[in-house]
Design a protein around this motif. Sequence first.
Motif, PDB file in Angstrom:
ATOM      1  N   ASP A 212     -18.380  37.644  11.896  1.00  0.00           N
ATOM      2  CA  ASP A 212     -19.343  38.743  11.796  1.00  0.00           C
ATOM      3  C   ASP A 212     -20.531  38.523  12.723  1.00  0.00           C
ATOM      4  OD1 ASP A 212     -17.758  39.998   9.958  1.00  0.00           O
ATOM      5  OD2 ASP A 212     -18.890  39.313   8.201  1.00  0.00           O
ATOM      6  N   ALA A 213     -20.981  37.264  12.839  1.00  0.00           N
ATOM      7  CA  ALA A 213     -22.101  36.965  13.736  1.00  0.00           C
ATOM      8  C   ALA A 213     -21.701  37.222  15.189  1.00  0.00           C
ATOM      9  CB  ALA A 213     -22.539  35.514  13.548  1.00  0.00           C
ATOM     10  N   ARG A 214     -20.482  36.826  15.550  1.00  0.00           N
ATOM     11  CA  ARG A 214     -20.000  37.087  16.913  1.00  0.00           C
ATOM     12  C   ARG A 214     -19.942  38.590  17.192  1.00  0.00           C
ATOM     13  NH1 ARG A 214     -14.907  33.123  18.341  1.00  0.00           N
ATOM     14  NH2 ARG A 214     -16.084  31.169  18.549  1.00  0.00           N
ATOM     15  N   LEU A 215     -19.447  39.346  16.221  1.00  0.00           N
ATOM     16  CA  LEU A 215     -19.308  40.789  16.414  1.00  0.00           C
ATOM     17  C   LEU A 215     -20.673  41.468  16.521  1.00  0.00           C
ATOM     18  CD1 LEU A 215     -16.366  41.559  13.955  1.00  0.00           C
ATOM     19  CD2 LEU A 215     -16.304  41.498  16.455  1.00  0.00           C
ATOM     20  N   ALA A 216     -21.654  40.972  15.764  1.00  0.00           N
ATOM     21  CA  ALA A 216     -22.997  41.539  15.849  1.00  0.00           C
ATOM     22  C   ALA A 216     -23.586  41.303  17.237  1.00  0.00           C
ATOM     23  CB  ALA A 216     -23.893  40.924  14.772  1.00  0.00           C
ATOM     24  N   LEU A 217     -23.345  40.101  17.775  1.00  0.00           N
ATOM     25  CA  LEU A 217     -23.819  39.801  19.127  1.00  0.00           C
ATOM     26  C   LEU A 217     -23.120  40.687  20.150  1.00  0.00           C
ATOM     27  CD1 LEU A 217     -25.427  38.063  21.118  1.00  0.00           C
ATOM     28  CD2 LEU A 217     -23.540  36.396  21.056  1.00  0.00           C
ATOM     29  N   TRP A 218     -21.793  40.840  20.007  1.00  0.00           N
ATOM     30  CA  TRP A 218     -21.051  41.704  20.937  1.00  0.00           C
ATOM     31  C   TRP A 218     -21.561  43.139  20.879  1.00  0.00           C
ATOM     32  CZ3 TRP A 218     -18.292  46.123  19.803  1.00  0.00           C
ATOM     33  CH2 TRP A 218     -17.581  46.691  20.869  1.00  0.00           C
ATOM     34  N   LYS A 219     -21.781  43.641  19.664  1.00  0.00           N
ATOM     35  CA  LYS A 219     -22.223  45.030  19.519  1.00  0.00           C
ATOM     36  C   LYS A 219     -23.569  45.243  20.191  1.00  0.00           C
ATOM     37  CE  LYS A 219     -22.856  48.664  16.058  1.00  0.00           C
ATOM     38  NZ  LYS A 219     -22.777  48.998  14.610  1.00  0.00           N
ATOM     39  N   ASP A 220     -24.486  44.285  20.035  1.00  0.00           N
ATOM     40  CA  ASP A 220     -25.803  44.408  20.660  1.00  0.00           C
ATOM     41  C   ASP A 220     -25.682  44.434  22.184  1.00  0.00           C
ATOM     42  OD1 ASP A 220     -28.797  44.282  20.521  1.00  0.00           O
ATOM     43  OD2 ASP A 220     -28.433  42.405  21.593  1.00  0.00           O
ATOM     44  N   GLN A 221     -24.883  43.524  22.730  1.00  0.00           N
ATOM     45  CA  GLN A 221     -24.712  43.477  24.179  1.00  0.00           C
ATOM     46  C   GLN A 221     -23.969  44.707  24.697  1.00  0.00           C
ATOM     47  OE1 GLN A 221     -22.773  39.638  24.591  1.00  0.00           O
ATOM     48  NE2 GLN A 221     -24.717  38.624  25.056  1.00  0.00           N
ATOM     49  N   GLN A 222     -22.981  45.154  23.932  1.00  0.00           N
ATOM     50  CA  GLN A 222     -22.219  46.329  24.357  1.00  0.00           C
ATOM     51  C   GLN A 222     -23.100  47.576  24.376  1.00  0.00           C
ATOM     52  OE1 GLN A 222     -19.265  46.197  25.506  1.00  0.00           O
ATOM     53  NE2 GLN A 222     -18.559  48.307  25.555  1.00  0.00           N
ATOM     54  N   ASN A 223     -23.948  47.727  23.374  1.00  0.00           N
ATOM     55  CA  ASN A 223     -24.839  48.890  23.330  1.00  0.00           C
ATOM     56  C   ASN A 223     -25.796  48.887  24.525  1.00  0.00           C
ATOM     57  OD1 ASN A 223     -23.683  49.872  21.003  1.00  0.00           O
ATOM     58  ND2 ASN A 223     -25.201  48.940  19.635  1.00  0.00           N
ATOM     59  N   GLN A 224     -26.287  47.700  24.880  1.00  0.00           N
ATOM     60  CA  GLN A 224     -27.163  47.607  26.043  1.00  0.00           C
ATOM     61  C   GLN A 224     -26.405  47.989  27.321  1.00  0.00           C
ATOM     62  OE1 GLN A 224     -29.498  43.944  26.364  1.00  0.00           O
ATOM     63  NE2 GLN A 224     -29.311  43.623  24.139  1.00  0.00           N
ATOM     64  N   PHE A 225     -25.173  47.504  27.425  1.00  0.00           N
ATOM     65  CA  PHE A 225     -24.374  47.813  28.616  1.00  0.00           C
ATOM     66  C   PHE A 225     -24.109  49.307  28.726  1.00  0.00           C
ATOM     67  CE2 PHE A 225     -20.324  48.542  30.752  1.00  0.00           C
ATOM     68  CZ  PHE A 225     -20.517  47.844  31.939  1.00  0.00           C
ATOM     69  N   LEU A 226     -23.724  49.942  27.606  1.00  0.00           N
ATOM     70  CA  LEU A 226     -23.428  51.369  27.627  1.00  0.00           C
ATOM     71  C   LEU A 226     -24.662  52.194  27.960  1.00  0.00           C
ATOM     72  CD1 LEU A 226     -21.053  51.676  24.518  1.00  0.00           C
ATOM     73  CD2 LEU A 226     -20.420  51.841  26.930  1.00  0.00           C
TER      74      LEU A 226
END
Length: 439
Positions: A212-226
């Motif tokens: 879950d911690a990994r996914l939260a980090l991915w989601k934050d980075q993905q939102n910034q990228f998008l």
Amino acid sequence: MNILPQSRRRFLQTTAGLLGAASCSWLPQLAAAAGADPNRKRSCIVLWMAGGPTQTDTFDMKPGHANGGEFKETETNVPGLRFSEHFAGLAKQADKLAIMRGMSTREGDHLRGTYLMHTGQRPGGPLNYPSIGASLSKALEHNQSTLPSYVAVNPSGLLNGSALSPGFLGPRYAAATVGARGTPPGEGSEAMADLGVDFLSLPPGIDTKRQDARLALWKDQQNQFLARHPSGAAEAQATIFQSAVKMMHPDAASAFDLSQETTQVRESYGRGTFGQGCLIARRLVERDVPFVEVTLGGNGLGWDTHQGNFPAVERLSKELDQGWSTLMRELEERGLLETTTICWMGEFGRTPSINNSAGRDHFPDAWTCVLAGGGIAGGQAYGKTDEAGQEVTEGKTEVQDLLATLCRAVGVDPATEHFSPQARPIKISEGHSIDQVLA
């Protein structure tokens, strides 16, 4: 002559199913209660026959004619309605089947016919149309579910392209694929087909909290990228990844775990990929998945019987009968058949005449599909072919009409519009539903 539909299963039959489930485990009782809920959304299961099944040796037989072939007819639980002797299980459930004997299409090529039957559109145009699975799963989806809305079990190689595509609806409505792992068991084998979705379990050493911690980090980075790079490709990649992550949830992953079923139940469906696929379909419908497609003949084109038609069709028919009849029985026992519509179809039929290799060739002119279960007035044959099986003489049905009827059966207006990238409104189906086969 069309056979009048039998009376539908009514409240007392549903109640009897609930009482009969009392001696079973808690899951069938829970599923039955869910099936009785008037607010429960409907589901659809397509049984796809890769290669094009022969109508003359299954549901539109011609006994006594030179085209009739080697098989005998069998009586069913509906007086006057007969089909192949190799459908012993389905014969006991004919009151739930509507045999569509008047299908007539224009595509006699496997790829083109597969695309046509899945989208209602002839291939080759500028627009990539969504499959009926994508359209119906969008209309019936449950936003809170951890499971995908559209699942394809053991799809044929011909289905891995545009025929299963979500088209202009986008990757959110793409089919999640369940495949066979390892070599499927051969005829007579005591082994059981192994079906599943790869990569659903967490890597060694990674627990749920860390994931879950990994996914939260991915989601934050993905939102910034998008935010910095908005594009269709980036959004599609994010959508596909998020769908995969949702399926890794323990509740979702367990739906595909057939080891949770008893050996007796698994064997009742048949040991092959189709039977085990039907069992997965039942487990998914229990969990409110709107659309599931299960393929028989996907290892190649099993129903493409240009040579040696009769031994092949006998084997396929027995496999079909076991998986399909058990699926309907178990859905009914759980109170779910009334909210689950089943469609049996292939890309076309096969020639009534038998060729020099004891086979039957491609034939889109006059063939058969079958509708069953919820929303369908079973116990009848709609449409008729001539005594040789060469042409439709009553109830001619085109693919758009079949898809419109399927939409109505699951409670979706076929005139529902989706918009193409050019903002052009596209109906799910331009056809006319066949009221005679709707309950």
